[in-house]
Design an enzyme around this catalytic site. Structure first.
Site, PDB file in Angstrom:
ATOM      1  N   HIS A 104       2.247   4.483  -3.046  1.00 33.68           N
ATOM      2  CA  HIS A 104       2.131   5.933  -2.912  1.00 33.68           C
ATOM      3  C   HIS A 104       3.361   6.680  -3.433  1.00 33.68           C
ATOM      4  O   HIS A 104       3.257   7.854  -3.797  1.00 33.68           O
ATOM      5  CB  HIS A 104       1.944   6.325  -1.445  1.00 33.68           C
ATOM      6  CG  HIS A 104       0.559   6.133  -0.910  1.00 33.68           C
ATOM      7  ND1 HIS A 104      -0.567   6.431  -1.631  1.00 33.68           N
ATOM      8  CD2 HIS A 104       0.129   5.697   0.309  1.00 33.68           C
ATOM      9  CE1 HIS A 104      -1.639   6.172  -0.893  1.00 33.68           C
ATOM     10  NE2 HIS A 104      -1.249   5.730   0.282  1.00 33.68           N
ATOM     11  N   TYR A 119     -10.895   3.365   1.793  1.00 35.98           N
ATOM     12  CA  TYR A 119     -10.186   2.368   2.604  1.00 35.98           C
ATOM     13  C   TYR A 119     -11.093   1.170   2.877  1.00 35.98           C
ATOM     14  O   TYR A 119     -12.313   1.315   3.008  1.00 35.98           O
ATOM     15  CB  TYR A 119      -9.778   2.965   3.951  1.00 35.98           C
ATOM     16  CG  TYR A 119      -8.680   3.998   3.912  1.00 35.98           C
ATOM     17  CD1 TYR A 119      -7.409   3.691   3.435  1.00 35.98           C
ATOM     18  CD2 TYR A 119      -8.904   5.286   4.398  1.00 35.98           C
ATOM     19  CE1 TYR A 119      -6.393   4.642   3.423  1.00 35.98           C
ATOM     20  CE2 TYR A 119      -7.894   6.240   4.400  1.00 35.98           C
ATOM     21  CZ  TYR A 119      -6.639   5.903   3.911  1.00 35.98           C
ATOM     22  OH  TYR A 119      -5.644   6.850   3.913  1.00 35.98           O
ATOM     23  N   HIS A 133       0.840  -1.210   0.000  1.00 32.62           N
ATOM     24  CA  HIS A 133       0.000   0.000   0.000  1.00 32.62           C
ATOM     25  C   HIS A 133       0.869   1.252   0.000  1.00 32.62           C
ATOM     26  O   HIS A 133       0.718   2.136  -0.858  1.00 32.62           O
ATOM     27  CB  HIS A 133      -0.896  -0.031   1.242  1.00 32.62           C
ATOM     28  CG  HIS A 133      -1.736   1.192   1.451  1.00 32.62           C
ATOM     29  ND1 HIS A 133      -3.117   1.158   1.453  1.00 32.62           N
ATOM     30  CD2 HIS A 133      -1.403   2.491   1.676  1.00 32.62           C
ATOM     31  CE1 HIS A 133      -3.584   2.375   1.659  1.00 32.62           C
ATOM     32  NE2 HIS A 133      -2.561   3.207   1.810  1.00 32.62           N
TER      33      HIS A 133
END
Length: 348
Positions: free
Chosen positions: A302, A314, A298
């Site tokens: 980014h 989410y 995750h």
């Protein structure tokens, strides 16, 4: 006089009417200086008020105005449409985990809570320039209901206007320690846990990349997390996993100093290879749904060099809904990338 049975019926009906008539509503106001000659002085206050007639438990979502973390909490725009660039953090957060931890603000009817926000290292106004800006705060709030479910309500929002001029950006301080150390503020047990987590993430990344490259048509696994298949969107997904799988997680810098109990981890997207681990990360399993290994996927998604995903929603339920309603956002959503990689439960 009422008979006992009629009295009981009357009370039950009255209770039902009270429940039906109860309303959940919020108002949100942004306030601050009307003019600043440097972003160092761009300090705002958000005031959230319970305008309904029901006591609310409101999650302290780190993306929202109840939290002081430097996330993209504000929508800022000039009359020309110009917007400053976001330079803050992106993170992993699971509302159900936060609810279990009791990380919420309780507001009785008529009660307010004010939170101060310092935007000095969160937005860069260089490209958008000196101008008068309208500043709105994120007005979606997650409510923990009596039955432990979570719902969303939108506050009536009042924006603030401020003229920004002079110094339009203040560079974020960088740590020389972080550049020298693999572990920052980590205990021996945390280091051991991170070795296993990095290994799990490496395996997840390699498997997700191989699967994405090999499957060039709609599959249940792909459509569940990324929505309707198109060649263009598939190419984007492949690009993300190819870059992520090319990372060497064992050489990342892991900063264990975050004290946010309801947050898993966060990164500055432009600072490749440094991941900050927070309270919820340490309670997560090494593999599986919302795992340590998956959290690393995750957060790695980014990083700007890996594709620079965002946090549109989410949690698995919200990600599945996003895939159906907005595939373009799903392929830009970090949790969607994590769940595709964790593949738990297994999808073909």
């Amino acid at each position: 006089m009422f008979s006992q049975s009629l009295r009981g019926t009357f009370i039950s009906l009255a209770s039902l009417v009270a429940l039906v008539s109860a309303t959940q509503s919020l108002s949100l106001k942004v306030s601050g200086p009307s003019s600043v000659s440097s972003v160092e002085n761009l300090k705002l206050t958000t005031t959230l008020t319970n305008t309904g007639d029901e006591t609310l438990k409101i999650l302290n979502d780190p993306r929202g105005p109840l939290n002081k973390l430097p996330t993209d909490t504000f929508a800022i725009s000039a009359g020309s449409g110009a917007t400053p660039s976001f330079t803050g953090i992106k993170l992993k957060y699971v509302p159900s985990t936060a609810a279990e931890l009791g990380a919420f603000t309780v507001l009785a009817p008529g009660e307010s809570v004010a939170v101060d926000h310092d935007l000095v290292h969160t937005y860069n106004f260089t490209a958008s320039g000196a101008a008068s800006y309208d500043i709105h705060a994120r007005n979606a709030f997650s409510i923990v209901n009596a039955d432990a479910t979570i719902s969303t309500i939108y506050a009536d929002s009042e924006a603030h206007s401020a003229h920004v001029s002079g110094k339009l950006v203040v560079p974020r301080p960088t740590s020389t320690l972080a550049r020298r150390a693999t572990y920052v503020g980590c205990t021996a047990a945390q280091k051991t846990s991170l070795v296993a987590a990095a290994s799990a993430a490496q395996a997840y990344a390699a498997a997700a990349s191989s699967y994405a490259v090999a499957n060039t048509a709609a599959t249940t696994r792909y459509t569940t997390w990324f929505g309707a298949y198109t060649a263009a969107r598939h190419t984007t997904v492949v690009s993300h996993y190819t870059k992520i799988s090319g990372n060497t997680f064992s050489s990342f810098t892991w900063d264990c100093s975050c004290t946010e109990a309801d947050t898993y981890a966060f990164v500055y997207p432009d600072t490749f290879g440094t991941i900050n681990l927070c309270g919820a990360f340490w309670d997560a399993p090494t593999t599986g749904t919302d795992s340590k290994g998956g959290t690393i996927i995750h957060e790695s998604s980014h990083f700007t060099v890996n594709g620079g995903t965002d946090d549109h929603v989410y949690g698995q339920t919200a990600c599945k809904a996003l895939a159906k309603s907005d595939p373009a956002s799903a392929i830009d959503n970090a949790d969607s990338h994590e769940y595709f990689a964790e593949n738990n439960p297994t999808l073909a």
